[in-house]
Design a protein around this motif. Structure first.
Motif, PDB file in Angstrom:
ATOM      1  N   LEU A  70       0.815  -1.213   0.000  1.00 52.61           N
ATOM      2  CA  LEU A  70       0.000   0.000   0.000  1.00 52.61           C
ATOM      3  C   LEU A  70       0.850   1.266   0.000  1.00 52.61           C
ATOM      4  N   TYR A  71       1.906   1.275   0.786  1.00 48.78           N
ATOM      5  CA  TYR A  71       2.705   2.478   0.980  1.00 48.78           C
ATOM      6  C   TYR A  71       3.316   2.964  -0.339  1.00 48.78           C
ATOM      7  N   GLU A 131       5.659  12.280   8.573  1.00 49.58           N
ATOM      8  CA  GLU A 131       7.030  12.713   8.266  1.00 49.58           C
ATOM      9  C   GLU A 131       7.724  11.722   7.335  1.00 49.58           C
ATOM     10  N   SER A 132       7.584  10.440   7.635  1.00 43.62           N
ATOM     11  CA  SER A 132       8.215   9.431   6.783  1.00 43.62           C
ATOM     12  C   SER A 132       7.616   9.428   5.384  1.00 43.62           C
ATOM     13  N   PHE A 133       6.304   9.608   5.302  1.00 41.60           N
ATOM     14  CA  PHE A 133       5.646   9.669   3.994  1.00 41.60           C
ATOM     15  C   PHE A 133       6.195  10.842   3.187  1.00 41.60           C
ATOM     16  N   TYR A 192       7.753   0.065  15.835  1.00 46.05           N
ATOM     17  CA  TYR A 192       6.944   0.570  14.711  1.00 46.05           C
ATOM     18  C   TYR A 192       6.828  -0.491  13.619  1.00 46.05           C
ATOM     19  N   THR A 193       7.933  -1.156  13.336  1.00 47.33           N
ATOM     20  CA  THR A 193       7.920  -2.190  12.307  1.00 47.33           C
ATOM     21  C   THR A 193       6.998  -3.333  12.700  1.00 47.33           C
ATOM     22  N   ALA A 194       7.040  -3.742  13.968  1.00 46.91           N
ATOM     23  CA  ALA A 194       6.244  -4.877  14.434  1.00 46.91           C
ATOM     24  C   ALA A 194       4.752  -4.639  14.272  1.00 46.91           C
ATOM     25  N   ILE A 195       4.302  -3.384  14.360  1.00 48.29           N
ATOM     26  CA  ILE A 195       2.867  -3.091  14.237  1.00 48.29           C
ATOM     27  C   ILE A 195       2.492  -2.673  12.816  1.00 48.29           C
ATOM     28  N   GLY A 196       3.393  -2.930  11.864  1.00 48.10           N
ATOM     29  CA  GLY A 196       3.057  -2.732  10.454  1.00 48.10           C
ATOM     30  C   GLY A 196       3.482  -1.414   9.859  1.00 48.10           C
ATOM     31  N   GLN A 241       6.289  -0.282   8.868  1.00 48.11           N
ATOM     32  CA  GLN A 241       7.685  -0.612   8.598  1.00 48.11           C
ATOM     33  C   GLN A 241       8.428   0.519   7.899  1.00 48.11           C
ATOM     34  N   LYS A 242       7.744   1.343   7.138  1.00 52.19           N
ATOM     35  CA  LYS A 242       8.429   2.453   6.481  1.00 52.19           C
ATOM     36  C   LYS A 242       8.857   3.506   7.498  1.00 52.19           C
TER      37      LYS A 242
END
Length: 587
Positions: free
Chosen positions: A52-53, A99-101, A284-288, A290-291
């Motif tokens: 999706l990302y 921010e990452s987006f 953060y990665t563990a709850i999906g 990951q980006k």
């Protein structure tokens, strides 16, 4: 600030909001998929959410270009755009992921070249309170150990699962008994505090109630896995009380949880107390997310570079034929670079290797394949790179390297959790440790195979041992789907001379695999041979692998538990169980 910058910032934020709404939509479906035992849907939803990302970032990039009429933004325009986006972040409920987006859109707009750090969110812009209000996301209770069952019954009822428990009174009795038998020594009777995340964490065939137990200033994880049973209802499978077991549950070798989290930062804040040895990027990665986990990793990495002085060096172990692997000894990660040319007999190409890593990213890793982060134009301070490592990289992967001033730029790189290579571990292990490690290794292969992954190269050097003693696979250039493999028995020799020939006396197709040959390179050591004899000689028979293929084709989704089978209530407290090992077969 120009209206143009505000408009562009609005486009990016609106597109981010659309992405995250869809992210939550897919996540929200996890409850129904679990209740209806739609295990294929679980796998498909996991892949869909991961993809999706990139889809939304690319759509955002196109929307920005359309708004610009194809004209690029100059440095002043990029500076103004970030300022306009800052204004939107201050009012946003979920600024961290936004921010990452933004970073992703910015980097792709420049195709990862000529990136200026001041135009990125290298460090977080928004700082949350050190003790945020978690009331909207948690349920809190004060009770005593004698009334624990009544409290848990209330919590489980509040979750409103559509499938009833087969015998909740029995299961709650098991919880109470387990707490008495295996609870922390510091826990006394009397009043305790319980705090639970008010939504379940879903992954594979399980749902997990994540909580925290508190007493006298001390706290422990309090996690209840919920599974379907053979009676058509639900049951509590065990109780996870130790930080080590909780860490394995949230480990880097497992698929990402589906958990409803409109504000991931608040969920991560709660998880920190349960998982003190995990960095934010892992949570953060563990709850999906990951980006954003990748963003947090890079922030941790930069902070560590600033606080350390050691040099990057080649990772210990046998050099890979496809990857060159290096590490910073004080940082618990390895970095992997694809070589320009592969050592014979490797015949894969660069795109094939990248495709294999993408496959692993999107597949159910069942606790047996390490997650990776992929970077473009990764920068390292030149003075921190050992001369031996620099010479090695320049020799094996010159096309990926460039030096800009005092910085080495690596065009394409993977990072992965550092583990002890299994071959090195076995060399120095006691006989008992060898037995345990080989059991773990064989179970890793069996669990991967049951999840439709054939490792390909099964040499010990391609597996690592974690600090918890788990054996994890980390070399992906030869993996294949089990359903694409052709497992064969070695035909009987026609003549005695056939067995002495350097070449096989039978035809070998490109997908043919002969499990009998595994013994040749796996059982060279008497200690290892003895360890295999105990319960894993079936790996050397083609019939075992063909049966796994039939199970996969029949839609059989096996149970792979993120805790030892001997911890399960059914093996601890139910009569007539022989307490088997930690294999991949269904319970």
């Amino acid at each position: 600030m120009s209206n143009h910058a505000r408009e562009l910032a609005g486009i990016i934020m609106n597109r981010f909001d659309a992405f995250y709404r869809r992210f939550l939509d897919i996540t929200l479906g996890a409850k129904v998929r679990f209740e209806s035992k739609d295990w294929l849907g679980v796998q498909l939803a996991g892949r869909q959410r991961i993809r999706l990302y990139d889809h939304h970032v690319n759509e955002t990039l196109q929307a920005v270009r359309d708004h610009m009429g194809g004209a690029p933004l100059g440095q002043e325009g990029l500076k103004a755009l970030k300022q306009a986006f800052n204004d939107r972040l201050t009012e946003h409920a979920n600024p961290e992921i936004a921010e990452s987006f933004y970073n992703s859109v910015y980097r792709r707009s420049l195709r990862h070249h000529n990136i200026r750090a001041e135009n990125l969110y290298v460090h977080g812009f928004i700082r949350r309170a050190t003790d945020p209000d978690l009331t909207p996301y948690c349920w809190q209770y004060r009770t005593n150990t004698g009334a624990l069952g009544d409290c848990l019954r209330q919590v489980l009822e509040r979750l409103q699962l559509a499938v009833p428990f087969s015998d909740l009174t029995r299961d709650l009795g098991y919880v109470d008994r387990y707490l008495q038998d295996h609870g922390p020594a510091e826990l006394r009777g009397g009043e305790i505090g319980l705090t639970f995340v008010n939504t379940l964490f879903y992954r594979n065939k399980g749902a997990y109630l994540i909580g925290r137990l508190e007493q006298g200033g001390l706290q422990w994880p309090f996690i209840l896995p919920i599974l379907h049973d053979d009676q058509g209802g639900l049951n509590l499978d065990t109780l996870i009380l130790s930080k080590d077991d909780a860490s394995i549950l949230f480990g880097f070798a497992r698929a990402y949880f589906m958990v409803w989290c409109p504000v991931p930062a608040l969920l991560v804040h709660f998880l920190r107390s349960l998982l003190p040895n995990k960095a934010d990027y892992e949570l953060y990665t563990a709850i999906g997310c990951q980006k954003h986990g990748k963003t947090e990793f890079h922030r941790d990495f930069l902070n560590h570079l600033h606080q350390s002085r050691d040099q990057f060096e080649l990772a210990p172990g046998i050099k890979g034929m496809v990857m060159s692997v290096f590490t910073l000894p004080s940082f618990d990660v390895v970095f992997k670079v694809i070589k320009d040319r592969f050592t014979p007999p490797k015949e894969v190409n660069h795109e094939t290797v990248k495709a294999k890593y993408r496959l692993v990213k999107q597949h159910d890793r069942v606790g047996r394949m390490a997650d990776t982060l992929e970077f473009t134009n990764f920068e390292l301070p030149l003075h921190r790179i050992s001369p031996m490592l620099l010479a090695e990289l320049q020799q094996v992967a010159p096309s990926l390297l460039s030096i800009k001033g005092d910085t080495l730029v690596i065009r394409h790189l993977y990072s992965e959790r550092r583990m002890t290579p299994l071959n090195i571990y076995l060399e120095h292990a006691t006989d008992e440790a060898v037995q345990d490690a080989i059991d773990e290794y064989a179970n890793a292969i069996k669990q991967l195979a049951a999840a439709n992954i054939f490792p390909g190269d099964m040499l010990f050097k391609n597996f690592g041992v974690t600090r918890h003693g788990r054996v994890i696979f980390y070399d992906y250039d030869e993996i294949a789907y089990m359903t694409e493999c052709h497992f064969r028995d070695i035909p009987k020799a026609r003549y005695p001379e056939d067995e002495l020939s350097a070449e096989p006396w039978y035809s070998v197709g490109p997908s043919d695999i002969f499990p009998e040959e595994f013994a040749t390179f796996l059982l060279s050591s008497p200690r290892i041979r003895e360890a295999f004899k105990q319960q894993h000689n079936d790996l050397f028979t083609a019939g075992y692998w063909r049966q796994l293929q039939q199970n996969i084709e029949a839609g059989c989704f096996v149970d792979v538990f993120p805790y030892r089978r001997r911890q399960r209530f059914r093996f601890l407290y139910q009569q007539g169980n022989d307490k088997p090992g930690d294999g991949a077969s269904p319970p």
